[in-house]
Design a protein around this motif. Sequence first.
Motif, PDB file in Angstrom:
ATOM      1  N   ALA A 181      -5.034  10.030   6.226  1.00 44.69           N
ATOM      2  CA  ALA A 181      -5.815   8.861   5.847  1.00 44.69           C
ATOM      3  C   ALA A 181      -5.546   7.728   6.821  1.00 44.69           C
ATOM      4  O   ALA A 181      -4.418   7.531   7.269  1.00 44.69           O
ATOM      5  CB  ALA A 181      -5.473   8.419   4.426  1.00 44.69           C
ATOM      6  N   ASN A 199     -10.617   4.090  -0.658  1.00 45.21           N
ATOM      7  CA  ASN A 199     -10.269   2.907   0.137  1.00 45.21           C
ATOM      8  C   ASN A 199      -9.847   3.238   1.567  1.00 45.21           C
ATOM      9  O   ASN A 199      -9.318   2.383   2.283  1.00 45.21           O
ATOM     10  CB  ASN A 199      -9.165   2.085  -0.557  1.00 45.21           C
ATOM     11  CG  ASN A 199      -7.843   2.839  -0.694  1.00 45.21           C
ATOM     12  OD1 ASN A 199      -7.613   3.861  -0.050  1.00 45.21           O
ATOM     13  ND2 ASN A 199      -6.972   2.322  -1.554  1.00 45.21           N
ATOM     14  N   SER A 200     -10.117   4.480   1.992  1.00 43.03           N
ATOM     15  CA  SER A 200      -9.619   4.923   3.298  1.00 43.03           C
ATOM     16  C   SER A 200     -10.613   5.856   3.980  1.00 43.03           C
ATOM     17  O   SER A 200     -11.552   6.363   3.364  1.00 43.03           O
ATOM     18  CB  SER A 200      -8.286   5.667   3.131  1.00 43.03           C
ATOM     19  OG  SER A 200      -7.323   4.877   2.462  1.00 43.03           O
ATOM     20  N   PHE A 209     -14.670   3.864   5.998  1.00 41.78           N
ATOM     21  CA  PHE A 209     -14.411   4.631   4.784  1.00 41.78           C
ATOM     22  C   PHE A 209     -15.192   5.945   4.841  1.00 41.78           C
ATOM     23  O   PHE A 209     -16.135   6.093   5.608  1.00 41.78           O
ATOM     24  CB  PHE A 209     -14.816   3.811   3.550  1.00 41.78           C
ATOM     25  CG  PHE A 209     -14.225   2.431   3.534  1.00 41.78           C
ATOM     26  CD1 PHE A 209     -12.940   2.218   3.075  1.00 41.78           C
ATOM     27  CD2 PHE A 209     -14.936   1.357   4.039  1.00 41.78           C
ATOM     28  CE1 PHE A 209     -12.375   0.948   3.089  1.00 41.78           C
ATOM     29  CE2 PHE A 209     -14.390   0.087   4.054  1.00 41.78           C
ATOM     30  CZ  PHE A 209     -13.103  -0.125   3.583  1.00 41.78           C
ATOM     31  N   THR A 211     -10.581   9.382   5.201  1.00 45.21           N
ATOM     32  CA  THR A 211      -9.680  10.452   4.791  1.00 45.21           C
ATOM     33  C   THR A 211     -10.177  11.827   5.218  1.00 45.21           C
ATOM     34  O   THR A 211     -11.282  11.991   5.736  1.00 45.21           O
ATOM     35  CB  THR A 211      -9.515  10.453   3.253  1.00 45.21           C
ATOM     36  OG1 THR A 211     -10.784  10.781   2.664  1.00 45.21           O
ATOM     37  CG2 THR A 211      -9.031   9.126   2.748  1.00 45.21           C
ATOM     38  N   TRP A 263      -0.839  12.254   4.423  1.00 45.99           N
ATOM     39  CA  TRP A 263      -1.348  11.976   3.087  1.00 45.99           C
ATOM     40  C   TRP A 263      -2.134  13.158   2.518  1.00 45.99           C
ATOM     41  O   TRP A 263      -2.862  13.841   3.234  1.00 45.99           O
ATOM     42  CB  TRP A 263      -2.258  10.741   3.147  1.00 45.99           C
ATOM     43  CG  TRP A 263      -2.876  10.362   1.835  1.00 45.99           C
ATOM     44  CD1 TRP A 263      -2.310   9.667   0.825  1.00 45.99           C
ATOM     45  CD2 TRP A 263      -4.207  10.682   1.417  1.00 45.99           C
ATOM     46  NE1 TRP A 263      -3.196   9.517  -0.210  1.00 45.99           N
ATOM     47  CE2 TRP A 263      -4.370  10.132   0.132  1.00 45.99           C
ATOM     48  CE3 TRP A 263      -5.268  11.371   2.002  1.00 45.99           C
ATOM     49  CZ2 TRP A 263      -5.564  10.256  -0.583  1.00 45.99           C
ATOM     50  CZ3 TRP A 263      -6.448  11.502   1.296  1.00 45.99           C
ATOM     51  CH2 TRP A 263      -6.594  10.941   0.019  1.00 45.99           C
ATOM     52  N   VAL A 280      -3.069   4.624  -1.659  1.00 43.47           N
ATOM     53  CA  VAL A 280      -4.078   5.138  -0.740  1.00 43.47           C
ATOM     54  C   VAL A 280      -4.935   6.157  -1.485  1.00 43.47           C
ATOM     55  O   VAL A 280      -4.418   7.073  -2.128  1.00 43.47           O
ATOM     56  CB  VAL A 280      -3.422   5.802   0.483  1.00 43.47           C
ATOM     57  CG1 VAL A 280      -4.464   6.510   1.340  1.00 43.47           C
ATOM     58  CG2 VAL A 280      -2.667   4.772   1.313  1.00 43.47           C
ATOM     59  N   THR A 323      -6.245   3.682   6.666  1.00 45.66           N
ATOM     60  CA  THR A 323      -6.627   2.701   5.662  1.00 45.66           C
ATOM     61  C   THR A 323      -6.733   1.309   6.272  1.00 45.66           C
ATOM     62  O   THR A 323      -5.758   0.803   6.847  1.00 45.66           O
ATOM     63  CB  THR A 323      -5.599   2.669   4.517  1.00 45.66           C
ATOM     64  OG1 THR A 323      -5.349   4.006   4.056  1.00 45.66           O
ATOM     65  CG2 THR A 323      -6.090   1.816   3.359  1.00 45.66           C
ATOM     66  N   TRP A 324      -7.898   0.697   6.143  1.00 39.16           N
ATOM     67  CA  TRP A 324      -8.094  -0.670   6.617  1.00 39.16           C
ATOM     68  C   TRP A 324      -7.602  -1.646   5.572  1.00 39.16           C
ATOM     69  O   TRP A 324      -7.845  -1.464   4.366  1.00 39.16           O
ATOM     70  CB  TRP A 324      -9.582  -0.898   6.885  1.00 39.16           C
ATOM     71  CG  TRP A 324      -9.924  -2.302   7.306  1.00 39.16           C
ATOM     72  CD1 TRP A 324      -9.897  -2.806   8.570  1.00 39.16           C
ATOM     73  CD2 TRP A 324     -10.378  -3.358   6.458  1.00 39.16           C
ATOM     74  NE1 TRP A 324     -10.284  -4.124   8.566  1.00 39.16           N
ATOM     75  CE2 TRP A 324     -10.592  -4.492   7.281  1.00 39.16           C
ATOM     76  CE3 TRP A 324     -10.612  -3.478   5.087  1.00 39.16           C
ATOM     77  CZ2 TRP A 324     -11.034  -5.716   6.782  1.00 39.16           C
ATOM     78  CZ3 TRP A 324     -11.054  -4.690   4.582  1.00 39.16           C
ATOM     79  CH2 TRP A 324     -11.266  -5.798   5.425  1.00 39.16           C
ATOM     80  N   CYS A 325      -6.903  -2.697   6.017  1.00 34.33           N
ATOM     81  CA  CYS A 325      -6.375  -3.712   5.112  1.00 34.33           C
ATOM     82  C   CYS A 325      -6.793  -5.093   5.583  1.00 34.33           C
ATOM     83  O   CYS A 325      -6.697  -5.407   6.782  1.00 34.33           O
ATOM     84  CB  CYS A 325      -4.849  -3.649   5.053  1.00 34.33           C
ATOM     85  SG  CYS A 325      -4.188  -2.205   4.189  1.00 34.33           S
ATOM     86  N   CYS A 351      -3.584  -6.139   0.396  1.00 38.23           N
ATOM     87  CA  CYS A 351      -3.736  -4.689   0.472  1.00 38.23           C
ATOM     88  C   CYS A 351      -2.588  -4.023  -0.287  1.00 38.23           C
ATOM     89  O   CYS A 351      -1.506  -3.790   0.255  1.00 38.23           O
ATOM     90  CB  CYS A 351      -3.741  -4.253   1.935  1.00 38.23           C
ATOM     91  SG  CYS A 351      -4.285  -2.555   2.191  1.00 38.23           S
ATOM     92  N   LEU A 379       0.876  -1.168   0.000  1.00 37.95           N
ATOM     93  CA  LEU A 379       0.000   0.000   0.000  1.00 37.95           C
ATOM     94  C   LEU A 379       0.911   1.215   0.000  1.00 37.95           C
ATOM     95  O   LEU A 379       1.792   1.325   0.862  1.00 37.95           O
ATOM     96  CB  LEU A 379      -0.879  -0.001   1.241  1.00 37.95           C
ATOM     97  CG  LEU A 379      -1.842   1.167   1.399  1.00 37.95           C
ATOM     98  CD1 LEU A 379      -2.989   1.058   0.400  1.00 37.95           C
ATOM     99  CD2 LEU A 379      -2.381   1.225   2.826  1.00 37.95           C
TER     100      LEU A 379
END
Length: 642
Positions: free
Chosen positions: A406, A424-425, A470, A427, A400, A420, A408-410, A416, A372
């Motif tokens: 951000a 997908n995050s 998200f 933010t 970011w 970013v 971000t879940w993975c 993943c 990622l």
Amino acid sequence: MSSFETAGRSRMVRTLVAIVAASFVSPAVMASQTDISGPSGSMKFGTTVTALPNGNFVVTDPQATIAGQVKAGAVYLYSPAGTLISTLTGTMTYDSVGSGGIIVVGDGNFVVLSPSWSSPSATDAGAATWISGTSGMNGPVSASNSLIGSANNDNVGLKAFALTNGNYVVLSPYWNGVGAATWANGNTPTAALVSITNSLHGTTNGDSVGFDGAALSNGNYTINSPMWSNGSVDARYGAVTWVDGTEATGTAVSITNSLYGTTVGDRVGVSGTVALSNGHYVVSSRYWNNGVPDARVGAATWGNGLVGTAGAVTTSNSLHGAAPGEEVGTVIALQDGNYVACTPYWSNSMGAATWGSGTVGVVGVASTGNSLTGTVSGDRVCNKVDALIGGNYAVSSPSWNGGQGAATWCAAGGICTGQVTAANSFTGTKSGWAFALADGNYAVASPGWNNGGATAAGAATWASGSLGLFGQVAPGQSLIGVSANDRIGSNGIVGTAAGSYVVASNNWHDAGGAQVGAITWVRGGQALPGLVTARNSLVGGSSGDGVGLAFGLSDGNYVVYIPSWDNGALADAGAMTLASGHYRLVGKVAAWNSVRGGVANGGGSMVYSYDPTRQQLVVGRPAENIVSLFTMDQIFADNFEP
């Protein structure tokens, strides 16, 4: 059941609830505090406190005067009720017994570390003294009851760590100029000189073997020696050595038993060794150079925890950087035995989070194909990683997109990858940070979030560890601040073993505009939309109190440490608050919920330990030469939990 019966039952339930709620509008608690004053000669009684599994507790005072010897030091063992069991002391000025701390070993025993202890023949020889956690030890530290050094400045016992099998390892990086790491049994005394026959050791001056170490989940361990020079002078190649955790070893660090660097300044192992839950490990070497001095591309190298891994760190056995200054090598273990390497300086500070297999590792350079990553310079993806349920994880990237931030879940399994994005995050959170909770979920702190015209009001948002989070911060899903610079979540978010979580906001302002700080409890498994207020939080009473720092305890309760709390006219007297993880704590620091400091500026040195069996908080107040025992049965501190 008829509609009449249903209505009647509903009215009865509402009536009962109202009666019960009315019974708990004020705190229903029973608090008890016992203060133990330091014995004669005490100077900083309560410098550290350590609760043992049997309820006894250990108190250190490295600056105690003993028989006229200044800073000879003393270590005391007390019963759970505060009765003195034994006293271990130094005999010479500046022995500072206990200055290296206490580690719990074996079946509830402990080891006293005294790196400045002097023998009759060697100044600062150092000592590590094993003591029964039941009967203690009376008398002075000596060669007859301790593992000790034999020469000036050996400083044996500078550090130590317990193994998962109950044994322990004493680290003495200055021993004999080369360093040593010495294994000892956690259930029997060790009285010996550190030597080449009982220790992993260096061979060249400055090797500093025993700089650090890590206990593996299978009982074995590793020793990190980033200054090791392989026989050269100040080469600092670095080495990490796997060792069997069941017995002592008398072996020199070498290329045949260690992972090691080959370029001057590689400092293999300088960033530590991370133990994985499957017994294996990963060596972090952020300064590894890939053959070019001072390139600092970095490397993360998987090691076999059953038999050890030896050989040079190379591009063929490690995740590594491709450009100077990337400094690959910060590793986080996941719950499923795998791991993630965090590299915020990857590719001109775009940043990367790279998943690695816990059974074979990951080899090569980070890329959008295996990681990622950020999109532009300065994104610095992966300032940190938090392990979530089942091997999932959350990546925090507060820089970011120009500082929007951000989280971000993975999903587990290394899928993943890519960049970013807002899709997908979570933010736009203005310095958003993810914090893993004890139940495998997580929460995101966004202390820089703006609540309309209230700049940096801050927000804390719950997220599922199985599904992720998200979008962007919204008042309807988050706990938020109302005033500018409330910075909700600025002191982090802590999960309790009870499944709840606690949001720490030391900049929060009360209704009068004073920056008093707040700790807000939230029931586990859900968000708590709304404002942080004095009606749902533990708050400070004076401007600058800075409530607080929260720490979870093993039984589901938690402690709030407030070093800047003012006790009336006593500025920064400090406080330690014990709270239940099952109910919210509302109000101000008070005698029924806290141990409160009694001298100005004493809060910064307060320490604590905890006995979960008795739910007893042990608080060291070295500025006052006092140790306090505190219990608090919090039934409800504010009607019902939200």
